[in-house]
Scaffold this active site. Sequence first.
Site, short mmCIF file in Angstrom:
data_model
loop_
_atom_site.label_atom_id
_atom_site.label_comp_id
_atom_site.label_asym_id
_atom_site.label_seq_id
_atom_site.Cartn_x
_atom_site.Cartn_y
_atom_site.Cartn_z
N ARG A 168 101.52 -45.08 -21.87
CA ARG A 168 102.54 -44.86 -22.90
C ARG A 168 102.54 -43.39 -23.32
O ARG A 168 103.58 -42.78 -23.48
CB ARG A 168 102.22 -45.78 -24.09
CG ARG A 168 103.28 -45.86 -25.18
CD ARG A 168 102.84 -46.93 -26.19
NE ARG A 168 103.71 -47.03 -27.34
CZ ARG A 168 104.79 -47.80 -27.43
NH1 ARG A 168 105.16 -48.52 -26.39
NH2 ARG A 168 105.51 -47.86 -28.53
N ARG A 286 93.20 -41.49 -34.13
CA ARG A 286 94.40 -41.82 -34.88
C ARG A 286 94.29 -43.20 -35.52
O ARG A 286 93.75 -44.14 -34.92
CB ARG A 286 95.63 -41.75 -33.97
CG ARG A 286 96.89 -42.22 -34.64
CD ARG A 286 98.15 -41.74 -33.96
NE ARG A 286 99.23 -42.68 -34.14
CZ ARG A 286 100.45 -42.51 -33.71
NH1 ARG A 286 100.76 -41.39 -33.06
NH2 ARG A 286 101.37 -43.41 -33.90
N ALA A 287 94.84 -43.30 -36.72
CA ALA A 287 94.56 -44.46 -37.56
C ALA A 287 95.38 -45.71 -37.25
O ALA A 287 94.83 -46.81 -37.17
CB ALA A 287 94.80 -44.07 -39.02
N ASP A 288 96.70 -45.54 -37.11
CA ASP A 288 97.57 -46.73 -37.25
C ASP A 288 97.19 -47.90 -36.36
O ASP A 288 97.22 -49.05 -36.79
CB ASP A 288 99.05 -46.37 -37.08
CG ASP A 288 99.37 -45.70 -35.75
OD1 ASP A 288 98.45 -45.24 -35.07
OD2 ASP A 288 100.58 -45.60 -35.40
N ARG A 289 96.82 -47.61 -35.13
CA ARG A 289 96.55 -48.70 -34.20
C ARG A 289 95.07 -49.10 -34.16
O ARG A 289 94.66 -49.85 -33.28
CB ARG A 289 97.08 -48.35 -32.81
CG ARG A 289 98.62 -48.23 -32.76
CD ARG A 289 99.10 -48.12 -31.34
NE ARG A 289 100.53 -47.90 -31.22
CZ ARG A 289 101.46 -48.86 -31.25
NH1 ARG A 289 101.10 -50.13 -31.42
NH2 ARG A 289 102.74 -48.57 -31.10
N LYS A 361 107.38 -49.19 -37.55
CA LYS A 361 107.46 -47.80 -38.05
C LYS A 361 107.31 -47.74 -39.57
O LYS A 361 107.43 -46.65 -40.15
CB LYS A 361 108.80 -47.16 -37.65
CG LYS A 361 109.00 -47.00 -36.15
CD LYS A 361 108.11 -45.92 -35.55
CE LYS A 361 108.27 -45.79 -34.05
NZ LYS A 361 107.33 -44.84 -33.46
N HIS A 472 109.41 -36.12 -33.45
CA HIS A 472 108.95 -35.55 -32.16
C HIS A 472 109.95 -36.00 -31.12
O HIS A 472 110.77 -36.89 -31.37
CB HIS A 472 107.55 -36.04 -31.78
CG HIS A 472 107.44 -37.53 -31.81
ND1 HIS A 472 107.99 -38.34 -30.85
CD2 HIS A 472 106.90 -38.37 -32.73
CE1 HIS A 472 107.77 -39.60 -31.16
NE2 HIS A 472 107.13 -39.66 -32.32
O1 3PG Z 1 101.26 -45.45 -30.64
C1 3PG Z 1 102.25 -45.24 -29.96
O2 3PG Z 1 103.20 -46.04 -29.93
C2 3PG Z 1 102.28 -44.01 -29.10
O3 3PG Z 1 101.01 -43.72 -28.64
C3 3PG Z 1 102.76 -42.85 -29.88
O4 3PG Z 1 103.99 -43.13 -30.50
P1 3PG Z 1 104.27 -42.76 -32.01
O5 3PG Z 1 103.48 -41.53 -32.28
O6 3PG Z 1 105.76 -42.50 -32.03
O7 3PG Z 1 103.89 -43.90 -32.83
MN MN Z 2 107.27 -41.20 -33.73
MN MN Z 3 106.12 -42.92 -29.91
#
Ligand code: 3PG
Ligand code: MN
Ligand code: MN
Length: 590
Positions: A168, A286-289, A361, A472
């Site tokens: 990805r 990175r945090a979110d995932r 998102k 981005h």
């Molecule tokens: O986590 C993701 O989906 C991709 O690695 C990065 O995409 P995003 O930065 O747009 O969330």
């Molecule tokens: Mn993005």
């Molecule tokens: Mn993305």
Amino acid sequence: MAADSFALPPHPKIAKGKKLAVIILDGWGEQVDDQYNAIHVADTPTMDSLKKGRPDTWRLVKAHGPAVGLPKEDDMGNSEVGHNALGAGRIFEQGAGLVDTALQTGKLFQGEGFKHIQGAFPEGTLHLIGLLSDGGVHSRLDQIQALIKGSAENGAKRIRVHFLTDGRDVLDGSSLYFVDELEKTLKEVQEATGSDCKIASGGGRMEVTMDRYENDWNVVKRGWDAQVLGEAPHKFKSATEALKKLKEADPKVNDQYYPPFVIVDDEGKAVGPIVDGDAVVTFNFRADRMVMLAKALEYEDFKSFDRVRWPKIRYAGMLQYDGELKLPAHYLVSPPEIDRTSGEYLVHNGIRTFACSETVKFGHVTFFWNGNRSGQFSQELEEYVEIPSDTGITFNVQPEMKAILIAERTRDAILSGKFDVVRVNLPNGDMVGHTGDFHATVVGCATADKAVKIILDAIEQVGGIFLVTADHGNAEDMVKRNPKTAQPVLDKNGQLQILTSHTCAPVPIAIGGPGLPQNVRFRKDLPNGGLANVAATTLNLLGFEAPADYEPSLVEADFNEGEFRNLVVDLAIMFSHASYSLLFSKAPSF
Ligand SMILES: O=C(O)[C@H](O)COP(=O)(O)O
Ligand SMILES: [Mn+2]
Ligand SMILES: [Mn+2]
């Protein structure tokens, strides 16, 4: 900082009181207009109209590399760093660079977090879980290699890696290469230190573990079963064998979506389940995932899925992923301290905010926007609305996603009069772009453009201002190109190589709306402006001066609106005097 130091002075030339819509198009860069640019191919009349012939209110800003706190100029932007910069108005050195420094100086292995996991080394196994690629968005191969080496040198006798394949942030199909590199490192470290080092489980990042914002806990559960319980529908002797055989069995499977598998020994026993007394590091910076897995590993009271077994482990994140929740409690590297974000300033200055996106998102316009902090600054002044995302499908199946619903909720919020500023993320360019499906991405971009129109129409109705930008690039380039010639690169079979990742392209920013004072335009003296300049810009458009240490605003106002009105009145008086004088054949007396 004392609350009153959040008070922002009024802007000397831009009046307060206009409703403002801030729209973030996720994954929407500006690139060469050819047939591989899904935004160019898509029907995007609204975005086109904001650009054409409007040099004063449309420009490009940087959204990659050092402009958003990433270590190198060729680091593509991403949602975390992009929304951090948009919300915080300053450039903070981000996780990637902070981990680099901690590894280079060796401080990572001397800190509290490492000492915590080290406590398990004499008896237990060290498990490393995370994304295996050199994408640099969530993690980086060289950091993982250094972590393995450093851990073994600092006492880890048994190391098990649970990796997630990418495809990805890097090309699909590259996972075999990264597994190969990982195997080499494990072998080298084993030979050099005598530690027992193996891969224990794997799976594709979108199928296993790396869900975000609690969109689908099943993804995390599949990972849990493989990593912790040592159970998965597929069992193999090696990771390379796993990737090859799974692909043979289903040629449609790709790196993002490999099913979970465990590595077993000659007796068919999983080589590395996580058990009491072990240590675990989630190595994504990175945090979110990683937040969902961190909760499953750390929280005693946990109901999101049946863990079956909750091992008593020593756990550390590469970074602390959520500063508000203090999750996880232990971490190897301190996260960037993103303080005094624009959202916090707004609540201290009485501004009412509406933030909205769909689940995948949602955290971008809330958590990332607010400096990796979950929750609102003010229950009274802020409303955050999450529209549930589709689950269980890839986004090329439904490329419209929830963009129109997001726009309609935002339109209603604007027309309700309850908010001074609305901010939204429209996900299509990014989420559909990541699937690599060009035609679906074209549909997604056209839908995002329609959603922008819905919001702009509402702003028109209330006499407000809009600011449209992106976090981005992604959808504007769907093929891998030769960096020198910009021509698409073909693979050994003569096929185009599909680019599923983000890009280093700049992103557009446009301002407008009936409320945009006529004296306001983009400055021409900030050619290197980036996403971090947007926060001061939005504060200005709301009628405030930005904090002194924010990156400068992109807009200038050459005289204030009051002066402008007086000028118009003066001119009108002059004109009527002149007409009067002419009529009565007298020389004008002003
Ligand atoms: O986590 C993701 O989906 C991709 O690695 C990065 O995409 P995003 O930065 O747009 O969330
Ligand atoms: Mn993005
Ligand atoms: Mn993305």
